[in-house]
Design a protein around this motif. Structure first.
Motif, PDB file in Angstrom:
ATOM      1  N   LEU A 268       0.842  -1.206   0.000  1.00 24.04           N
ATOM      2  CA  LEU A 268       0.000   0.000   0.000  1.00 24.04           C
ATOM      3  C   LEU A 268       0.878   1.257   0.000  1.00 24.04           C
ATOM      4  N   HIS A 269       1.980   1.212   0.759  1.00 18.61           N
ATOM      5  CA  HIS A 269       2.913   2.344   0.814  1.00 18.61           C
ATOM      6  C   HIS A 269       3.482   2.634  -0.586  1.00 18.61           C
ATOM      7  N   GLU A 270       4.029   1.604  -1.202  1.00 20.81           N
ATOM      8  CA  GLU A 270       4.642   1.814  -2.522  1.00 20.81           C
ATOM      9  C   GLU A 270       3.575   2.156  -3.564  1.00 20.81           C
ATOM     10  N   GLY A 272       1.056   3.947  -3.001  1.00 24.94           N
ATOM     11  CA  GLY A 272       0.825   5.381  -2.808  1.00 24.94           C
ATOM     12  C   GLY A 272       1.854   6.215  -3.571  1.00 24.94           C
ATOM     13  N   HIS A 273       3.110   5.783  -3.504  1.00 24.66           N
ATOM     14  CA  HIS A 273       4.145   6.449  -4.322  1.00 24.66           C
ATOM     15  C   HIS A 273       3.803   6.296  -5.811  1.00 24.66           C
ATOM     16  N   GLY A 274       3.383   5.085  -6.177  1.00 25.35           N
ATOM     17  CA  GLY A 274       3.093   4.792  -7.583  1.00 25.35           C
ATOM     18  C   GLY A 274       1.924   5.612  -8.115  1.00 25.35           C
ATOM     19  N   HIS A 298       6.283  13.330  -1.758  1.00 28.95           N
ATOM     20  CA  HIS A 298       6.137  11.946  -2.246  1.00 28.95           C
ATOM     21  C   HIS A 298       5.766  11.019  -1.092  1.00 28.95           C
ATOM     22  N   GLU A 299       6.493  11.186   0.025  1.00 25.19           N
ATOM     23  CA  GLU A 299       6.240  10.333   1.181  1.00 25.19           C
ATOM     24  C   GLU A 299       4.857  10.610   1.783  1.00 25.19           C
ATOM     25  N   SER A 300       4.349  11.821   1.629  1.00 24.10           N
ATOM     26  CA  SER A 300       3.006  12.103   2.155  1.00 24.10           C
ATOM     27  C   SER A 300       1.970  11.223   1.450  1.00 24.10           C
ATOM     28  N   GLN A 301       2.209  10.947   0.182  1.00 22.33           N
ATOM     29  CA  GLN A 301       1.250  10.134  -0.568  1.00 22.33           C
ATOM     30  C   GLN A 301       1.327   8.667  -0.148  1.00 22.33           C
ATOM     31  N   SER A 302       2.549   8.162   0.035  1.00 23.08           N
ATOM     32  CA  SER A 302       2.692   6.759   0.426  1.00 23.08           C
ATOM     33  C   SER A 302       2.181   6.531   1.846  1.00 23.08           C
ATOM     34  N   ARG A 303       2.500   7.454   2.751  1.00 21.93           N
ATOM     35  CA  ARG A 303       2.084   7.282   4.148  1.00 21.93           C
ATOM     36  C   ARG A 303       0.570   7.434   4.307  1.00 21.93           C
TER      37      ARG A 303
HETATM   38 CO    CO Z   1       8.333   5.810   0.932  1.00 17.49          CO
END
Ligand code: CO
Length: 505
Positions: A268-270, A272-274, A298-303
């Motif tokens: 799910l984390h990756e 979100g990056h994708g 970018h990390e805001s989207q994955s988290r």
């Molecule tokens: Co990340």
């Protein structure tokens, strides 16, 4: 626009797109290296990658780009601050000025030294042998300081390093935000530790056959909006996402047959990056206007997808029955509330990458403080283990039993990534700001999640964040989207509410 400036702008874009194209070929080689490449191909791959990064550096630092930027900065394009052209000219200037300041010799020395020191670190960490790693860490720190001196800064060297990952961020602004966060986070961590509610971790540590985890992970990633028509999911040792270009995004994961969290929340984390990469404007590909803002955004989207969505109750209202069907051995007899609590276990722990969403930020703040004193030379690398352990005790109340589980646990410092860590916590702060705003604008969002519908949130993120590329810097983007400047309140409100209910505080 006059013909002259139109022509110059066109030439600038063509040159920059050529460099991007080279970079995307290098990304594809990097993806292959970390997924399918036979081990024996490593040396040839290193040569291929070094050749391409040298070629790209040459293209992007071509003096002609500097000339074009100087001309275009005086053009009418700049009148509209956030037009596509003005954004590209401004951001390319930022990148160009940094890259040309770094002498080729230093770039090569950093690449060579950090490649070797990562190897030494990996070996030494296995034996928790800090003494062997120390001379390499000293070299890497000196090189990062030299890099910062070349790049230039207003207040302190660390700012120059931070700016390479999070353009515009400084020690001063980040420290202010982090200290407010820490003041409220520490009591929450203590309250949870003292709660009588204790998750049953045997639930998430049951039998989870890998092939069925893969099926479930793909279903969840597709449900939240990761597009498999223009994306892949593969297996790797240290999961990552790479955007090769329009129509080609690659995420990766790692499976543990006795632990569901790693691959599921990792996927799910990756994803979100994708989803961020897939949401960039393909028309603007190859220019800053078609690139992501910063590591923090970018990390805001994955988290957000991993934690705020993937670990929320409505998400599991939808997915738990399906999970019980796929994993009857592990989950057949488990009650919903017990499962939900077990994926939201919170406790002080030694290892950052295994930390829960409450204590995670403390791991980052600890590193941020140590990095600053190392770069200022107020702390010598030889004294790092002691400084780490005493700070760790202060932050978490526990002392690492060895350096492998202490100051040697992350790859970042051996790779010369001083200034990178803060972007992880900034990601959590931005995620909470965006998510609070999304809930405010779409009050039925959680009902949608419970019905397995995630499209409206994805569309909102596409429109508000992804499609803008680097139109706004991170802090400005947060202001434009949420009406607030970067602050810790939305994250603490979110954490206090969620974990207050879960742990009956
Ligand atoms: Co990340």
């Amino acid at each position: 626009m006059s013909d002259k400036f139109e022509k110059l702008y066109k030439e600038l874009v063509e040159r920059v797109r050529e460099a991007t194209l080279i970079g995307s070929i290098e990304s594809l080689l990097g993806w292959d290296e970390r997924t399918y490449m036979p081990r024996a191909g490593a040396e040839n791959r290193a040569n291929q990658s070094a050749y391409l990064s040298g070629l790209m550096h040459q293209k992007i630092t071509d003096p002609r780009i500097g000339e074009l930027l100087s001309e275009l900065e005086r053009s009418p394009y700049m009148k509209e601050e956030y037009s596509n052209e003005a954004v590209n000219i401004r951001e390319l200037r930022h990148d160009y000025d940094k890259l040309v300041k770094l002498p080729q010799r230093l770039v090569e020395e950093i690449t060579k030294t950090t490649t070797m020191s990562q190897g030494v670190w990996a070996q030494a960490r296995g034996k928790s042998d800090y003494a062997t790693f120390l001379p390499w860490l000293e070299k890497v720190i000196d090189l990062d300081i030299e890099k910062a001196e070349c790049l230039g800064y207003e207040k302190e060297a660390y700012d120059a390093l931070l700016d390479t990952y999070e353009p515009g961020a400084t020690v001063e602004t980040v420290s202010k935000t982090f200290s407010g966060l820490r003041d409220e986070l520490v009591p929450l961590v203590e309250a949870i530790a003292n709660s009588s509610v204790k998750p049953d971790l045997s639930i998430v540590n049951g039998d989870y056959p890998v092939d069925r985890q893969a099926t479930f992970g793909r279903e969840a990633a597709a449900a939240i909006g990761y597009n498999f028509e223009s994306g892949r999911l593969d297996i790797t040792a240290h999961p990552f996402t790479t955007g090769i270009g329009p129509g080609d995004t690659r995420i990766t994961t790692k499976y543990d047959p006795k632990f569901i969290n790693q691959a599921l929340f990792g996927t799910l984390h990756e994803a979100g990056h994708g989803i961020y990469d897939q949401g960039l404007d393909p028309e603007q590909y190859g220019t800053p206007r078609g690139e992501s803002v910063s590591l923090g955004i970018h990390e805001s989207q994955s988290r957000m997808w991993e934690n705020m969505v993937g670990r929320c109750k409505p998400f599991w209202r939808h997915f738990f029955p399906r999970a019980q069907k796929i994993f009857p051995e592990a989950l057949g007899q488990v009650a919903f509330d017990d499962f939900y609590l077990s994926v939201n276990d919170v406790r002080p722990s030694l290892i950052r990458i295994e930390a829960d969403e409450v204590t995670y930020n403390l791991h980052i703040m600890l590193r941020f403080e140590l990095e600053q004193v190392l770069i200022r030379k107020d702390l010598k690398a030889k004294d790092l283990p002691e400084a780490w352990n005493s700070k760790f005790k202060d932050f978490f109340g526990i002392t690492p039993p060895d350096d492998a589980r202490g100051c040697m646990q992350d790859v970042h410092w051996s790779a010369g990534y001083f200034g990178y860590f803060p972007t992880y916590a900034l990601g959590n702060l931005y995620a909470a700001m965006f998510f609070a705003k999304a809930l405010e604008e779409m009050p039925d969002l959680e009902e949608q999640f419970a019905a397995g519908q995630f499209g409206q949130l994805k569309k909102w993120l596409n429109e508000k964040i992804h499609s803008h590329g680097r139109r706004y810097r991170a802090e400005k983007l947060a202001e434009v989207v949420t009406g607030q400047s970067l602050n810790h309140k939305p994250l603490m409100t979110y954490l206090n509410k969620k974990f207050g209910e879960l742990y009956k505080l």
